[in-house]
Scaffold this active site. Structure first.
Site, mmCIF file in Angstrom:
data_model
loop_
_atom_site.group_PDB
_atom_site.id
_atom_site.type_symbol
_atom_site.label_atom_id
_atom_site.label_comp_id
_atom_site.label_asym_id
_atom_site.label_seq_id
_atom_site.Cartn_x
_atom_site.Cartn_y
_atom_site.Cartn_z
ATOM 1 N N ASP A 24 0.796 -1.235 0.000
ATOM 2 C CA ASP A 24 0.000 0.000 0.000
ATOM 3 C C ASP A 24 0.828 1.285 0.000
ATOM 4 O OD1 ASP A 24 -2.392 -1.434 -0.061
ATOM 5 O OD2 ASP A 24 -2.485 -1.558 2.126
ATOM 6 N N GLY A 52 1.741 2.402 -3.102
ATOM 7 C CA GLY A 52 1.449 2.902 -4.442
ATOM 8 C C GLY A 52 2.290 2.299 -5.548
ATOM 9 N N THR A 101 1.714 -0.237 -7.585
ATOM 10 C CA THR A 101 0.959 -0.486 -8.819
ATOM 11 C C THR A 101 0.651 0.815 -9.546
ATOM 12 O OG1 THR A 101 -0.005 -2.502 -7.917
ATOM 13 C CG2 THR A 101 -1.161 -1.468 -9.759
ATOM 14 N N LYS A 154 3.277 -9.832 -13.859
ATOM 15 C CA LYS A 154 3.341 -10.045 -12.413
ATOM 16 C C LYS A 154 3.130 -11.529 -12.152
ATOM 17 C CE LYS A 154 1.658 -8.091 -8.060
ATOM 18 N NZ LYS A 154 1.058 -6.889 -7.452
ATOM 19 N N GLU A 176 6.187 -6.409 -12.008
ATOM 20 C CA GLU A 176 5.841 -5.859 -10.701
ATOM 21 C C GLU A 176 5.902 -6.943 -9.631
ATOM 22 O OE1 GLU A 176 2.250 -3.493 -8.327
ATOM 23 O OE2 GLU A 176 1.900 -4.265 -10.350
ATOM 24 N N GLY A 195 3.869 -6.672 -2.714
ATOM 25 C CA GLY A 195 4.258 -6.119 -1.421
ATOM 26 C C GLY A 195 5.691 -5.632 -1.431
ATOM 27 N N ASN A 224 6.268 8.143 -3.709
ATOM 28 C CA ASN A 224 4.847 8.398 -3.984
ATOM 29 C C ASN A 224 4.244 9.244 -2.861
ATOM 30 O OD1 ASN A 224 2.425 8.085 -5.427
ATOM 31 N ND2 ASN A 224 1.801 6.360 -4.152
#
Length: 225
Positions: free
Chosen positions: A16, A18, A20, A41, A115, A118, A179
C-alpha cells in the site's frame, strides 16, 4: 535466460505505498513515448478477476491491451500474502509457469516491466517442496529494480532497510521513486537523507492524482536492462 525485451522489476518498501499506481505511470510514460512496453506479475492475491486486480489496472491506465493470461499466471481471491493464499487455495506458484509467461511477454515487448508483490521480502511460495521469494524472480530474469516508497514519515527507515537487503543479495537498484509527495521540510529532508544514506538517487516524485512521471522517457527507459 534468453529474452528479447529489456526488463525492469518494480518493488516497494511494503504494501500500500502505491507500487501499482507508479508501475502504471512508468509503462504509460514509455508507451506514450512510442516504446513497446508491457507488464507482468507472477502472482496477485485479493482479487476476484484479473480485470479487477493490480494487473488489470495497469493494463487499462497504460493502454497496453494484454490478455489476462499474459498479465499474470497466478490469481488468488484471498487478500493475504501470495504464499498463504496459494496454500489456502491449494494452487502453489510454480517457477516454470512464471518463466513461461515471462518468456512469452519478452518476445512480444521491447521493454517488459515486472511488478513484485508487497515489499521485497514478500514470500511467493513457502512449503515443504519449494520456497520462492521475489528475489528468485529478479535473479532468474536478471532484472534491475526500482524501489517505490511513500514520501512521508518513516520512509527513511523503510527505504534504507530495503536497499541494504537488496545490496546484500546483489540485486541491482536503478533508482527510487517516492509516492504521495506533497513537499515541505520533512519530505525534502527525507529525499536528502535517503540519497545520502543509500547512495541512490530519487528518480521521480509522484503527487496524488499525477497522470505523468516527472522524469524523461529516455532516462526511464535507461533503467531497463
Amino acid at each position: 535466460m534468453k529474452r528479447k525485451a529489456k526488463g525492469l522489476f518494480i518493488t516497494a518498501t511494503g504494501t500500500d505505498v502505491g507500487k501499482t499506481y507508479v508501475t502504471g505511470l512508468i509503462i504509460k510514460k514509455l508507451r506514450e513515448a512510442g516504446l513497446n512496453c508491457g507488464y507482468y506479475k507472477a502472482a496477485i492475491s485479493g482479487a476476484d478477476s484479473v480485470g479487477e486486480s493490480d494487473a488489470g489496472y495497469v493494463n487499462r491506465i497504460a493502454n497496453i491491451g494484454q490478455t489476462d493470461k499474459m498479465l499474470v499466471p497466478y490469481l488468488y481471491k484471498e487478500a493475504v500474502s501470495p504464499h498463504l493464499a496459494a496454500r489456502i487455495e491449494k494452487n502453489p506458484v510454480e517457477l516454470s509457469v512464471v518463466k513461461e509467461g515471462f518468456s512469452k511477454n519478452a518476445q512480444q515487448f521491447d521493454y517488459l516491466t515486472m511488478e513484485g508483490s508487497g515489499g521485497i521480502i514478500c514470500p511467493i511460495r513457502y512449503d515443504a517442496r519449494q520456497k520462492l521469494f521475489l528475489e528468485d524472480f529478479i535473479k532468474e530474469f536478471s532484472l534491475p529494480s526500482v524501489i517505490v516508497a511513500d514520501a512521508g514519515l518513516g520512509t527513511i527507515n523503510a527505504v534504507v532497510l530495503t536497499v541494504e537487503y537488496m545490496k546484500n543479495r546483489s540485486l541491482p537498484i536503478k533508482g527510487i521513486i517516492l509516492n504521495n509527495y506533497t513537499g515541505g521540510i520533512m519530505q525534502e529532508d527525507n529525499i536528502r537523507m535517503i540519497e545520502a544514506m543509500t547512495g541512490i538517487k530519487i528518480a521521480a516524485l509522484v503527487k496524488d492524482g499525477d497522470k505523468d512521471l516527472d522524469i524523461e522517457a529516455e532516462a526511464l527507459a535507461a533503467f531497463y536492462e
